[in-house]
Design an enzyme around this catalytic site. Structure first.
Site, mmCIF file in Angstrom:
data_model
loop_
_atom_site.group_PDB
_atom_site.id
_atom_site.type_symbol
_atom_site.label_atom_id
_atom_site.label_comp_id
_atom_site.label_asym_id
_atom_site.label_seq_id
_atom_site.Cartn_x
_atom_site.Cartn_y
_atom_site.Cartn_z
ATOM 1 N N THR A 89 5.072 1.347 1.388
ATOM 2 C CA THR A 89 6.162 1.633 0.307
ATOM 3 C C THR A 89 6.989 2.491 0.731
ATOM 4 O O THR A 89 7.897 2.488 0.830
ATOM 5 C CB THR A 89 5.471 2.337 -1.618
ATOM 6 O OG1 THR A 89 4.390 1.557 -1.846
ATOM 7 C CG2 THR A 89 6.096 2.716 -1.605
ATOM 8 N N GLN A 90 6.075 3.866 1.916
ATOM 9 C CA GLN A 90 6.322 5.074 2.766
ATOM 10 C C GLN A 90 7.505 4.006 3.466
ATOM 11 O O GLN A 90 8.623 4.551 4.205
ATOM 12 C CB GLN A 90 5.320 6.022 3.011
ATOM 13 C CG GLN A 90 6.887 7.103 3.600
ATOM 14 C CD GLN A 90 7.657 7.702 2.320
ATOM 15 O OE1 GLN A 90 6.972 7.633 1.921
ATOM 16 N NE2 GLN A 90 8.360 7.958 3.356
ATOM 17 N N SER A 102 0.808 -0.889 -0.192
ATOM 18 C CA SER A 102 0.039 -0.193 -0.061
ATOM 19 C C SER A 102 0.950 1.008 -0.288
ATOM 20 O O SER A 102 2.440 1.470 -0.174
ATOM 21 C CB SER A 102 -1.171 0.139 1.385
ATOM 22 O OG SER A 102 0.495 -0.051 2.294
ATOM 23 N N LYS A 103 0.296 2.478 -0.104
ATOM 24 C CA LYS A 103 0.706 3.701 0.401
ATOM 25 C C LYS A 103 1.870 3.686 1.214
ATOM 26 O O LYS A 103 2.937 3.683 1.284
ATOM 27 C CB LYS A 103 -0.120 4.866 -0.206
ATOM 28 C CG LYS A 103 -0.087 5.512 -2.255
ATOM 29 C CD LYS A 103 0.809 6.194 -1.713
ATOM 30 C CE LYS A 103 0.186 6.622 -3.668
ATOM 31 N NZ LYS A 103 -1.171 6.243 -4.360
ATOM 32 N N ARG A 104 0.995 3.319 1.779
ATOM 33 C CA ARG A 104 2.082 3.271 3.659
ATOM 34 C C ARG A 104 3.377 2.475 3.877
ATOM 35 O O ARG A 104 4.579 2.283 4.427
ATOM 36 C CB ARG A 104 0.480 3.188 4.928
ATOM 37 C CG ARG A 104 0.187 4.395 5.485
ATOM 38 C CD ARG A 104 -0.447 3.083 6.984
ATOM 39 N NE ARG A 104 0.306 3.129 8.025
ATOM 40 C CZ ARG A 104 -0.213 2.756 9.031
ATOM 41 N NH1 ARG A 104 -1.554 3.245 9.088
ATOM 42 N NH2 ARG A 104 0.479 2.544 9.798
#
Length: 506
Positions: A262-263, A258-260
């Site tokens: 990935t971060q 997810s975006k999270r």
RNA sequence: GCCCCCAUCGUCUAGGGGACCAGGACGUGGCCCUUUCAAGGCCAAAACCGGGGUUCGAAUCCCCGUGGGGGCACCA
């Protein structure tokens, strides 16, 4: 070479909506391998039918990343080809024409329902826990009336007319036959109200027109796979070889990135983006090797592969359908392996930009000397900075505490350093051959372990307690500079000894 | 909720009825080598999701569970 496949025309068809990630890289890699192995063609097609999601610059990044990985395409938006254009936004009329053909033949119909009404219907269906499908209002319109309304300019989309009865069976290379009841399939929209086709139609039309033989794509497409087969069959086109690749899961194995995630991954120094991996000092060879082995295997004992070797050994039959979690420690391992297999001059060439970027003045001759002694120690190219940056600095600043030998006092360390200075100064030059033996004897005379003496010299000469091998390093630094640094170290140690509260401590 | 896919060590995987008290790789632990750090060598711990079948025999085939994942847009 496995000659099991006929020359394959394969396409990698990304949408320019973001940065190239590892999942795409693997699909592109397998496309490339199949094309090269069978003597076919690798086509790059840009699926940019959704203008709202278009990210400027992503197309350039995509091509740069593919080329960095070594995956050159034979046909594409920049290199052209017999089926140009290769950008779907430039092929709008082709899709529309095909959609109209489907309408004429009764496989598709005009739909005038507003998005608002559809949304309401969907919400009700979800509340009733039903499959959210189109309710068929416009499907029941007499074709002549629908055509007239569309011709009159009324806002409309075109939907695929899914059979209501029966089922469809489609073949996936990894999973065998997949059968789905048609009533679980929707009357999917294939042309939007702006006249542009959706992926479902555009991709099938292009694959047919471009003579594609094998479709390799992510398993995320499995749910719409039956629709695609319906479209192909409605046109009466040749069946394609469908290969739905296993999904990539996040390192924990719990779902896709997810975006999270990935971060969070970036903060731990890794990334799912090809571009980031390049910047972090990973070799394209290692990324290719690593990614190739996620979902594909050769045999039990070989895991190290170069791109040409993969072209030779790759096989669709050895693909694995189950989802795979990304194992970054294995990427590190492969990177080390590929770094160690590089020619020294090649390694130096690849390290150079990282050193330059870190602000080190670069002497190519010096770099060529340094490269071989750090080659076995690098995990990423970036590691060269902390490991060997000192070679490129005119000044070093060893920490006083580091200069004190292990289990030794400052005074005794200073004494040892002075003795080593005298010994080295008398040598014609410093190298493993000239200095090791005498220094070992000196350590013995001083009642020290070789490691204690070498440790002092290491910090004195390189400024750091961990460094490449001492003698090779000193040889590269050169006798005059080594002596100068040693002199400086002696001064620091003597200063430390003078302020020591325990003059008797040895 | 509905539809679809998947299921072997922590992770990537080999295995496609007997060759499996399940092999390799990463990682982990230990030892060796060693001037630090690596690299290298050796050793170890570590898995067939469960239940039913089929069969003389199942990790391997079938069914049912369970678990995990994906999808359900005028995105791709």
């Amino acid at each position: 070479m496995p000659a099991s496949e006929k020359p394959a025309r394969v396409r990698f068809a990304p949408s320019p909506t973001g940065t190239t990630h590892l999942g795409s890289a693997r699909t592109a890699l397998y496309d490339y391998l199949l094309a090269r192995q069978t003597g076919g063609q690798f086509i790059l097609r840009i699926e940019d039918t959704d203008r709202k999601r278009y990210v400027p610059g992503s197309e350039q990044e995509l091509m740069a990343s593919l080329r960095w990985l070594g995956l050159e395409w034979d046909e594409g938006p920049d290199v052209g080809g017999p089926h140009a254009p290769y950008r779907q936004s430039e092929r709008k009329h082709i899709y529309l024409q095909h959609a109209l053909e489907l309408v004429e033949r009764g496989h598709a119909y005009y739909c005038f329902c507003s998005p608002q009404r559809l949304e309401k219907v969907r919400q009700e269906q979800q509340r009733r826990k039903e499959l959210p499908l189109y309710d068929g209002t416009c499907r029941r319109l007499p074709p002549a009336e629908a055509t007239a309304r569309a011709a009159a300019g009324e806002q409309h989309v075109i939907r695929f007319k899914m059979p209501r009865e029966g089922s469809i069976t489609a073949h996936d290379r990894l999973r065998g036959d997949i059968t789905v009841k048609n009533r679980n399939l929707d009357d999917y929209i294939i042309v939007k109200s702006d006249g542009l086709a959706l992926y479902h139609l555009a991709a099938m039309v292009d694959d047919h027109l471009m003579g594609v033989t094998h479709v390799l794509r992510s398993a995320e497409w499995l749910p719409t796979f039956p629709l695609h087969v319906h479209i192909v069959r409605a046109f009466g086109w040749a069946e394609l070889e469908w290969v739905h690749l296993s999904l990539f899961l996040k390192p924990s194995g719990k779902g896709k990135m997810s975006k999270r995630d990935t971060q969070a991954l970036k903060e731990s120094g890794y990334s799912i983006f090809v571009e980031d991996l390049r910047l972090a000092g990973y070799l394209p060879e290692a990324v290719v090797n690593w990614v190739a082995l996620m979902g594909w295997s050769y045999d039990d004992h070989t895991e190290f592969f170069t791109l040409p070797e993969l072209v030779e050994k790759f096989s669709l039959d050895k693909l694995n359908p189950s989802p795979a979690a990304m194992n970054y420690s294995k990427l590190d391992h492969f990177n080390g392996l590929h770094i160690r297999s590089l020619e020294v001059s090649d390694l130096a060439r690849r390290i150079k930009p990282f050193l330059l970027n870190a602000g080190y003045y670069l002497d190519d001759e010096l770099l060529l000397q340094v490269a071989p002694i750090i080659q076995k120690r690098l995990v990423t190219l970036d590691d060269a900075i902390p490991m060997a940056g000192f070679f490129f600095q005119p000044q070093i600043a060893p920490k006083a505490d580091d200069l004190v030998g292990k289990n030794m006092s400052p005074a005794r360390s200073a004494h040892a350093a002075r003795a080593a200075y005298a010994l080295l100064a008398a040598l014609p030059s410093i190298s493993l051959e000239t200095a090791e033996e005498p220094l070992r004897r000196l350590a013995e005379e001083l009642g020290l372990d070789a490691g204690q003496l070498f440790g002092i010299l290491r910090v004195a000469a390189t400024g750091q307690p961990v460094s490449p091998p001492l003698f090779e390093s000193m040889q590269i630094i050169g006798k005059p500079v080594v002596l100068e640094r040693l002199k400086n170290a002696i001064a620091i140690l003597e200063g430390l000894a003078a302020e020591s509260p325990h003059p008797l401590a040895q």
